[in-house]
Design an enzyme around this catalytic site. Structure first.
Site, PDB file in Angstrom:
ATOM      1  N   SER A 299      -9.824   0.962  21.348  1.00  0.00           N
ATOM      2  CA  SER A 299     -10.145  -0.306  20.690  1.00  0.00           C
ATOM      3  C   SER A 299      -9.355  -0.410  19.402  1.00  0.00           C
ATOM      4  O   SER A 299      -9.385   0.524  18.594  1.00  0.00           O
ATOM      5  CB  SER A 299     -11.648  -0.350  20.386  1.00  0.00           C
ATOM      6  OG  SER A 299     -11.908  -1.301  19.398  1.00  0.00           O
ATOM      7  N   ASP A 301      -9.948  -2.245  16.925  1.00  0.00           N
ATOM      8  CA  ASP A 301     -10.787  -2.578  15.765  1.00  0.00           C
ATOM      9  C   ASP A 301     -11.387  -1.359  15.072  1.00  0.00           C
ATOM     10  O   ASP A 301     -11.926  -1.468  13.988  1.00  0.00           O
ATOM     11  CB  ASP A 301     -11.954  -3.469  16.208  1.00  0.00           C
ATOM     12  CG  ASP A 301     -11.487  -4.838  16.651  1.00  0.00           C
ATOM     13  OD1 ASP A 301     -10.363  -5.201  16.296  1.00  0.00           O
ATOM     14  OD2 ASP A 301     -12.249  -5.527  17.348  1.00  0.00           O
ATOM     15  N   ARG A 336       4.800 -16.889  -4.125  1.00  0.00           N
ATOM     16  CA  ARG A 336       3.789 -17.562  -3.306  1.00  0.00           C
ATOM     17  C   ARG A 336       2.532 -16.731  -3.141  1.00  0.00           C
ATOM     18  O   ARG A 336       2.521 -15.522  -3.393  1.00  0.00           O
ATOM     19  CB  ARG A 336       4.350 -17.776  -1.900  1.00  0.00           C
ATOM     20  CG  ARG A 336       5.157 -19.024  -1.775  1.00  0.00           C
ATOM     21  CD  ARG A 336       5.543 -19.282  -0.337  1.00  0.00           C
ATOM     22  NE  ARG A 336       6.444 -20.419  -0.307  1.00  0.00           N
ATOM     23  CZ  ARG A 336       7.501 -20.517   0.466  1.00  0.00           C
ATOM     24  NH1 ARG A 336       7.816 -19.553   1.291  1.00  0.00           N
ATOM     25  NH2 ARG A 336       8.264 -21.591   0.432  1.00  0.00           N
ATOM     26  N   GLY A 344     -10.698  -8.251  13.992  1.00  0.00           N
ATOM     27  CA  GLY A 344     -11.912  -7.551  13.567  1.00  0.00           C
ATOM     28  C   GLY A 344     -13.086  -8.506  13.506  1.00  0.00           C
ATOM     29  O   GLY A 344     -13.275  -9.178  12.496  1.00  0.00           O
ATOM     30  N   ASN A 672       3.729  19.994   6.097  1.00  0.00           N
ATOM     31  CA  ASN A 672       2.274  20.163   6.202  1.00  0.00           C
ATOM     32  C   ASN A 672       1.888  21.631   6.120  1.00  0.00           C
ATOM     33  O   ASN A 672       1.116  22.128   6.939  1.00  0.00           O
ATOM     34  CB  ASN A 672       1.754  19.562   7.517  1.00  0.00           C
ATOM     35  CG  ASN A 672       0.265  19.271   7.445  1.00  0.00           C
ATOM     36  OD1 ASN A 672      -0.281  19.094   6.345  1.00  0.00           O
ATOM     37  ND2 ASN A 672      -0.420  19.258   8.575  1.00  0.00           N
ATOM     38  N   GLU A 774      13.711  23.954  12.392  1.00  0.00           N
ATOM     39  CA  GLU A 774      14.974  24.448  11.828  1.00  0.00           C
ATOM     40  C   GLU A 774      14.956  25.954  11.537  1.00  0.00           C
ATOM     41  O   GLU A 774      15.928  26.643  11.790  1.00  0.00           O
ATOM     42  CB  GLU A 774      15.307  23.668  10.546  1.00  0.00           C
ATOM     43  CG  GLU A 774      14.180  23.759   9.529  1.00  0.00           C
ATOM     44  CD  GLU A 774      14.381  22.931   8.273  1.00  0.00           C
ATOM     45  OE1 GLU A 774      15.399  22.257   8.158  1.00  0.00           O
ATOM     46  OE2 GLU A 774      13.483  22.979   7.421  1.00  0.00           O
ATOM     47  N   GLN A 808      13.830  12.442   8.224  1.00  0.00           N
ATOM     48  CA  GLN A 808      12.416  12.725   8.507  1.00  0.00           C
ATOM     49  C   GLN A 808      11.510  12.447   7.306  1.00  0.00           C
ATOM     50  O   GLN A 808      10.292  12.398   7.443  1.00  0.00           O
ATOM     51  CB  GLN A 808      12.248  14.186   8.925  1.00  0.00           C
ATOM     52  CG  GLN A 808      12.791  14.445  10.306  1.00  0.00           C
ATOM     53  CD  GLN A 808      12.944  15.920  10.584  1.00  0.00           C
ATOM     54  OE1 GLN A 808      12.031  16.550  11.050  1.00  0.00           O
ATOM     55  NE2 GLN A 808      14.102  16.465  10.268  1.00  0.00           N
TER      56      GLN A 808
END
Ligand code: ADP
Length: 915
Positions: A299, A301, A336, A344, A672, A774, A808
């Site tokens: 889903s 939403d 603007r 949703g 990470n 690498e 990357q």
């Protein structure tokens, strides 16, 4: 075949017979264990070992060896007119699903003789095989396990389409087959179940090739009125029985899953009705007495309670952010206002997340209507305040189901009129509509769809009739299984809470992250009217610096920290070029408009540097500059160098009073590899870059030739990008530092790839990718691996390399990175306040100047990271024992759980035995 035989040898005299023998036994349910089904070298014997999984047969360890042996004795074919079961040499296999086999034989034109209790067939070498449901009388009864049918799983996608549904279908098919199940796709959702026939098709390994990168659902979805009727569900039940399907995995929204629940609760009654009407036999009803149904939530939403995230929501957020980012530039050019409607109906997740990720000025969501009766005036006040600060654009994001306090819909045209009439702004409306559903799934949805579907197949295999209908969800970055109806009930409660104007309850019913994000939006986007400002004596002087390589989200974190800090009354300084800039005194005061637009910018606007205090720059100088600029809290944004900096600062803190301040690290690195967080900023952006680059590479490869690309990804000593990227692109192999590479591994992969290409459709050119981190090996470089593959591939395939390098780091940070950045930044400022307020209160009480030593406790030097959906703070001292400082990563990586899946879904053990 009696139990106790170690294996039987089946000899084929020609190549063609060898190949068709492998296919024949695969059809019976045998899976290849090892072997070279294809071989160019005439001096090598072609042979394949196959095993019949215990769930297909009553016998134990049924293993056969198929060899190509031109000298083998010729067995003459027995004509169809004689009784094959009278032959004096035959195999007897105990099989439970003779009906299914009959259909299989008929489909592939395999002749068979049908006795009342068994099927008799001849393999391509004319060996006679008797397939029976009865246990072999010469087998020792106790050693024969209770026989079970081969599982037949149906997968359907239903309701509104969502990107990532295809990843679900693919994973159910591949993982299901790898577990020895037959998998059927039910096309067009419940409509296909009701219509049956060709809408229910058996899938093989190749049926789902390329599915990962395709948005929507390739097996179709539909809204089906017939399934809402009893007669429709009766027909659906008959179709399932007739196709021999005993388990169903449904991927859809709460409507689809509610339908599945109704179906399951009626199941035994439907079977009884079908027997009475003579539409199925009593035996058939007995075989299919329990139907397993498992739900996966697809889903856009993200409106299902009981799961942190639903499949398709993040891709949809990508589309929204791309659209708002584009509108942003034109809004800026023309000064603007834009009012943007997003999907949703009862859920403001998309609007809220888009608001944070794009830095919108105002959002409207159903769960939390504006607190003022007169929301029009509140909105205008905010827009005016921002304009007065010098903003040239105004962006308002509105969920399609947005309401005011009195449940009156808030519509985009009304907002436009108000902005034009009251503020005189040139205002335009953009309704994003179905663009939000489309496009290739982002990395997150591909991985989510895959891991949830694997869990769904596992749930099918471990199901029992007494267990409630399970829904596969996600909780704190872990796949969960829970009773579906509990989740549906909670989901409906949100709508009820909104209808009864209990908005507090509606917000609470969303997960904790939603509440947190709501606050994040308000405190970072809206310039406050001093309502959250701290008393003077608690206001801090905070410095921010970026360390290490740039990563998507560094600027977003800085922007959020600056804005929240200003709303709290703090003074905030940006330090240019990390610690090397700090020791040179490059401090600059930051203001609200100075960081406008930073949320969408990649790289590091402050400038980043790898220098670590105490190693690359003088610690005394760091302490001196902090003291000179009277810095009372230090926010670092960076990767492992930043963590090392934290460690060094912690070591010498007692020697320098100016370091006795709260110091926090917001992890930001594409590798990470920072301890104390599941995800660092930038890694999601990077995964998305890898996914789109790999998609393009595969497309290029298969447009022209059969080619294997060895793609080099970054990651230092961490295999995160290769593992999660490999899962998201369907890599056929990955090389990660945690495992290394050796010659046997490469030889195995070469054989595997040869097998893959040998069994490909000769008319098609298939492109495949291998991801190599690498730092995995200095010998087996990307180039060397590719050259080995090129040589070994011969006429089957060639090989090329692609080194993704610095792209990357991404250009624009992904929505998830922007949102995570904003959230961590707010928690970081709160962390500073928590660790200084006592000391500052005391100083105020004693009417002293602010103390130099604000805090010395271990907890006040910490990493602020993401744990599941929660933000967690862990001190350096707590993290050091779980960190491998030499290899620059945590000792344990949560993502290792996905490692095995990459190989399973590449078809390593099974591919070559499948036609
Ligand atoms: P979503 O799954 O995205 O919420 P819908 O609410 O339109 O989408 O549901 C999709 C389909 O699920 C419906 O067209 C219908 O076939 C089936 N369905 C929904 N609710 C029920 C129900 N209560 N009983 C039987 N089938 C249902």
């Amino acid at each position: 075949m009696a139990s106790g035989l170690s294996y039987s040898v089946i000899s084929s005299r020609t190549e063609a017979t060898f190949d068709s023998t492998v296919r024949f036994y695969h059809r019976l349910g045998f899976l290849q264990i090892v072997g070279n089904t294809q071989c160019d070298d005439p001096s090598l014997v072609r042979q394949t070992w196959m095993r019949l999984p215990s769930q297909c047969s009553g016998a134990t360890s049924l293993v056969i060896k198929i060899v190509l042996n031109p000298q083998a004795r010729l067995i003459p074919e027995t004509p169809l007119t004689t009784d094959w079961a009278l032959k004096d040499r035959m195999f007897v296999l105990t099989m439970q699903d003779l009906g299914g086999l009959k259909r299989e034989f008929a489909e592939h034109g395999v002749p068979y003789q049908d006795t009342s209790t068994s099927l008799v067939v001849q393999d391509p070498n004319h060996n006679v095989i008797v397939l029976t449901q009865h246990l072999n009388p010469v087998a020792q009864q106790p050693s024969v396990p209770t026989a079970t049918r081969r599982k037949k799983i149906g997968i359907l996608t239903s309701g509104g389409d969502a990107s990532g549904m295809n990843a679900c279908v693919r994973a159910v098919v591949l993982y299901g087959i790898s577990k020895g199940c037959d998998v059927y796709a039910v096309y067009e959702g419940y409509q296909g179940l009701v219509d049956g026939g060709d809408y229910i098709r058996k899938m093989d390994w190749r049926s789902v090739t390329g599915y990962l990168s395709i948005g929507g659902t390739s097996i179709g979805t539909a809204r089906c009125m017939a399934f809402k009727t009893h007669e429709g569900r009766l027909q659906a039940a008959e179709n399932l029985v007739k196709h021999g399907i005993d388990s169903l995995i449904v991927c859809g929204g709460d409507g689809s899953l509610t339908g599945a629940d109704v179906f399951r609760s009626e199941w035994t009654g439907l079977l009884d009705e079908l027997i009475t009407a003579g539409r199925i036999t009593v035996d058939e009803a007995k075989t299919f007495r329990s139907m397993t149904i498992v739900g996966i939530v697809g889903s856009i939403d993200n409106d299902m309670s009981g799961t942190d995230i639903t499949i398709g929501a993040v891709t949809s957020l990508h589309r929204i952010c791309e659209a708002v980012d584009s509108v942003d530039t034109t809004a800026l050019s023309h000064s603007r206002a834009f009012v943007i409607e997003v999907m949703g109906r009862h859920c403001g997740w998309l609007a809220l997340m888009a608001g944070i990720a794009t830095g919108a000025d105002f959002i409207f969501i159903p769960e939390q209507p504006p607190s003022d009766e007169d929301w029009e005036t509140s909105m205008c006040k905010v827009a005016r305040r921002h304009r007065e600060l010098g903003k040239r654009k105004t962006i308002i994001i509105v969920a399609e189901g947005a309401l005011d306090k009195n449940l009156k819909p808030i519509k985009v045209d009304r907002i436009k009129d108000i902005l034009s009439d009251r503020l005189g702004l040139d205002t335009r409306v953009t309704i994003l509509g179905h663009t939000q559903r489309g496009g290739s799934p982002c990395a997150f949805d591909r991985i989510l769809g895959t891991v949830q579907s694997v869990a769904a197949v596992d749930a099918v295999l471990s199901s029992s009739p007494d267990k409630p209908f399970p829904m596969i969800g996600m909780n704190n970055n872990k796949v969960t299984t829970q009773p579906l109806m509990d989740a549906v009930k909670l989901t409906h409660e949100v709508a009820e809470a909104i209808e009864s104007r209990n908005f507090q309850r509606a917000l609470e019913l969303r997960d904790s992250q939603f509440l947190d994000e709501f606050k994040v939006f308000n405190v970072t986007t809206i310039l406050d009217d001093n309502s959250i400002e701290l008393p003077d004596h608690q206001q801090l002087r905070i410095a921010i610096l970026h360390i290490g390589a740039p990563a998507g989200g560094m600027n977003s974190a800085t922007r959020a920290a600056v804005r929240y800090a200003l709303n709290r009354g703090h003074t905030i300084y940006g330090v240019a070029n990390g610690f090397s800039g700090l020791v040179r005194g490059l401090f600059e005061k930051m203001d609200w408009m100075g960081v406008d637009g930073w949320t969408t910018c990649g790289g590091s606007h402050l400038g980043t540097n790898r220098a670590i205090p105490g190693k690359d720059v003088d610690m005394g100088m760091v302490a001196y500059q902090l003291q000179k600029n009277d810095i009372q809290a230090l926010m670092l944004v960076g990767g492992f160098e930043a963590f090392s900096s934290l460690v060094e600062l912690d070591k010498v803190r007692s020697e320098y009073p100016s370091l006795c301040i709260p110091i926090a690290l917001i992890p930001a690195t594409i590798s990470n590899n920072v301890p104390g967080t599941d995800f660092s900023l930038g890694c999601d952006t990077s995964l998305n870059v890898i996914v789109s680059a790999s998609d393009a590479i595969v497309q290029s490869a298969q447009s022209s030739r059969r080619r294997v690309f060895v793609i080099e990804v970054q990651g230092g000593r961490s295999g995160f990008l290769a593992v999660e990227g490999g899962l998201a692109v369907g890599a056929c192999a990955i090389y990660i530092p945690e495992e290394g590479i050796d010659l046997p591994r490469l030889q195995g992969d070469v054989q595997f790839l040869k097998g893959l290409y040998d069994t490909d459709d000769p008319e098609k050119s298939e492109g495949r990718v291998i991801l190599r981190t690498e730092g995995v090996s200095t010998t087996y470089t990307t180039k060397v691996i590719s050259e080995i593959l090129e040589d070994e591939g011969g006429a089957r395939f060639d090989s090329r390399t692609a080194v993704l390098g610095h792209i990357q780091q991404g250009n624009t940070p992904s929505p998830l990175d922007r949102i995570r950045a904003s959230r961590l930044a707010i928690h970081c400022i709160e962390f500073f306040e928590k660790h200084t307020c006592d000391a500052l209160d005391q100083a105020e009480y004693k009417r002293q100047e602010g103390p130099t030593e604000l805090c010395t406790d271990d907890d006040s030097i910490a990493v602020i990271g993401i744990h599941g959906v929660d933000v967690q703070t862990r001190s350096v001292k707590e993290l050091l024992p779980v960190t491998d400082m030499k290899n620059r990563k945590p000792h344990e990586d949560w993502w290792q759980r996905d490692r095995a899946l990459v190989d399973i879904l590449s078809g390593r053990s099974y591919y070559s035995s499948i036609e």
